[in-house]
Design an enzyme around this catalytic site. Structure first.
Site, PDB file in Angstrom:
ATOM      1  CB  SER A 171      -0.955  -0.025   1.196  1.00 42.51           C
ATOM      2  OG  SER A 171      -1.867   1.058   1.142  1.00 42.51           O
ATOM      3  CB  THR A 172       1.286   4.110   2.340  1.00 47.93           C
ATOM      4  OG1 THR A 172      -0.109   4.157   2.577  1.00 47.93           O
ATOM      5  CG2 THR A 172       1.841   5.519   2.259  1.00 47.93           C
ATOM      6  CG  HIS A 197      -4.170  -0.899  -0.850  1.00 47.36           C
ATOM      7  ND1 HIS A 197      -3.921  -0.809   0.497  1.00 47.36           N
ATOM      8  CD2 HIS A 197      -4.696  -2.138  -1.050  1.00 47.36           C
ATOM      9  CE1 HIS A 197      -4.287  -1.937   1.091  1.00 47.36           C
ATOM     10  NE2 HIS A 197      -4.741  -2.765   0.166  1.00 47.36           N
ATOM     11  CG  MET A 291      -2.379   3.186   5.155  1.00 53.99           C
ATOM     12  SD  MET A 291      -2.994   4.885   5.300  1.00 53.99           S
ATOM     13  CE  MET A 291      -4.151   4.923   3.920  1.00 53.99           C
ATOM     14  CG  ASP A 294      -5.702  -5.567   2.384  1.00 49.84           C
ATOM     15  OD1 ASP A 294      -6.327  -6.615   2.644  1.00 49.84           O
ATOM     16  OD2 ASP A 294      -5.518  -5.144   1.227  1.00 49.84           O
TER      17      ASP A 294
END
Length: 358
Positions: A171-172, A197, A291, A294
């Site tokens: 993600s991030t 993401h 973050m 998930d």
């Protein structure tokens, strides 16, 4: 609140008065953050940032008086600060956004061409979560990429298992982490299925960008296509991705637009869970910077099914959220810095290293 126990201080930089107003309202609705200044262009922003010393800056890509990317380059060089880019929901916008992430931006907020007010209000909590993550992020220094040792020694490497699939979630900070990971994977390696993401439109551009840079072929995944060695598949931004049996043997891509999982679509957990069910020990799971949580439960299922599982270490993560949550529940077998992950996965595929598949 920030790590120092005070509100997260945000500077909003956008030439649109409407966007500045909307973001200010969204930020100030939260008890743990506040907008300390706004600016209509980078020249004004430079002074505002100097005066207020913010924790996070939101920065529009297309700006008057100075290009947003040029301002970002100068900011990262002279006063490194976590930046969230505000990106148009277009192909050109996605190209520019990916360039910004490469320069050092932490993440981005996308905005549509129409009905901006409604769209941004719908995603207000996501925006605040991105700001919180950015405030805690470790800034990634722009650098010229040097391939990991695994990529440099391919000529003498032992043969790789070809009946194993690699599954990656991020993600991030993940766009650059995935790039670094794939740069270390050999062109003739096993299939790699990836969830990052990222919204629709951006994933296609992301895949094309990686395909130009990486030894392995990279593409956006398509419904029903056969999973082949030497290809990395990026989940499209509109759908969850799973691995499924293919008619006549092998595996195929299965996409669906079901409900969001862990507030995401695509989400990492559906991919990892399908790997656990279908492949068991013939899978490798890798969880990278991001973050939230998930992927943690899915990676745990993979480990219980016999897969080798790897996590990025805290020091090399932009945001140590997803790997930390996976580690906390016992899903991660092996922890390594990003610079070593590809090498360790390759060693695992060669069958002579920690977590080697049997």
């Amino acid at each position: 609140m920030s790590a120092a126990g005070r509100k997260i201080r945000v500077v909003v930089v956008d030439d649109s008065a409407l966007v500045r107003s909307l973001l200010t309202a969204i930020v100030n609705e939260a008890p743990d953050m506040e907008v300390v200044a706004t600016a209509a262009d980078p020249i004004i922003a430079r002074e505002k940032i100097r005066e207020t010393n913010p924790d996070v800056v939101t920065l529009d890509v297309e700006m008057p008086r100075m290009d947003g990317l040029e301002f970002l380059r100068r900011l990262m060089r002279l006063r490194p600060t976590p930046v969230l880019m505000i990106s148009a929901f277009t192909d050109a916008g996605s190209e520019t956004t990916l360039a910004a992430l490469e320069i050092g931006a932490v993440d981005f907020i996308h905005k549509p061409a129409n009905d901006i007010a409604r769209h941004m209000q719908e995603y207000a909590e996501d925006i605040r979560e991105k700001l919180r993550a950015a405030a805690e992020a470790r800034l990634r220094q722009p650098r010229r990429f040097l391939p990991p040792r695994s990529a440099r020694r391919m000529g003498v490497a032992a043969p790789l298992r070809k009946d194993v699939l690699v599954f990656v979630g991020a993600s991030t900070g993940g766009t650059e982490a995935i790039k670094d990971f794939l740069m270390g994977m050999p062109a003739d390696g096993p299939p790699i299925l990836i969830v990052q993401h990222m919204p629709e439109h951006f994933t296609f551009t992301f895949a094309m960008r990686l395909d130009r840079l990486c030894p392995i072929r990279v593409k956006e995944a398509e419904e029903g296509e056969a999973v082949r060695p030497g290809v990395a598949y990026i989940a499209p931004g509109h759908s969850h991705m799973r691995v499924a049996p293919a008619a006549g043997g092998g595996y195929r891509i299965a996409l669906d637009q079901g409900e969001r999982v862990n507030r995401h679509r695509p989400a990492v957990d559906p991919l990892f869970e399908s790997a656990a069910r279908l492949l068991g020990k013939k899978a490798i799971g890798v969880i990278l910077t991001g973050m939230g949580k998930d992927g943690a439960e899915g990676l745990l299922q993979m480990r219980h099914a016999g897969a080798a599982t790897f996590g990025q270490d805290e020091a090399s993560c932009v945001v140590y959220g997803m790997p930390r949550e996976a580690f906390k529940i016992g899903a991660v077998m092996h922890v390594h810095p990003l610079s070593r992950l590809a090498e360790k996965v390759v060693e695992c595929l060669q069958g002579h290293a920690e977590g080697a598949i049997t």
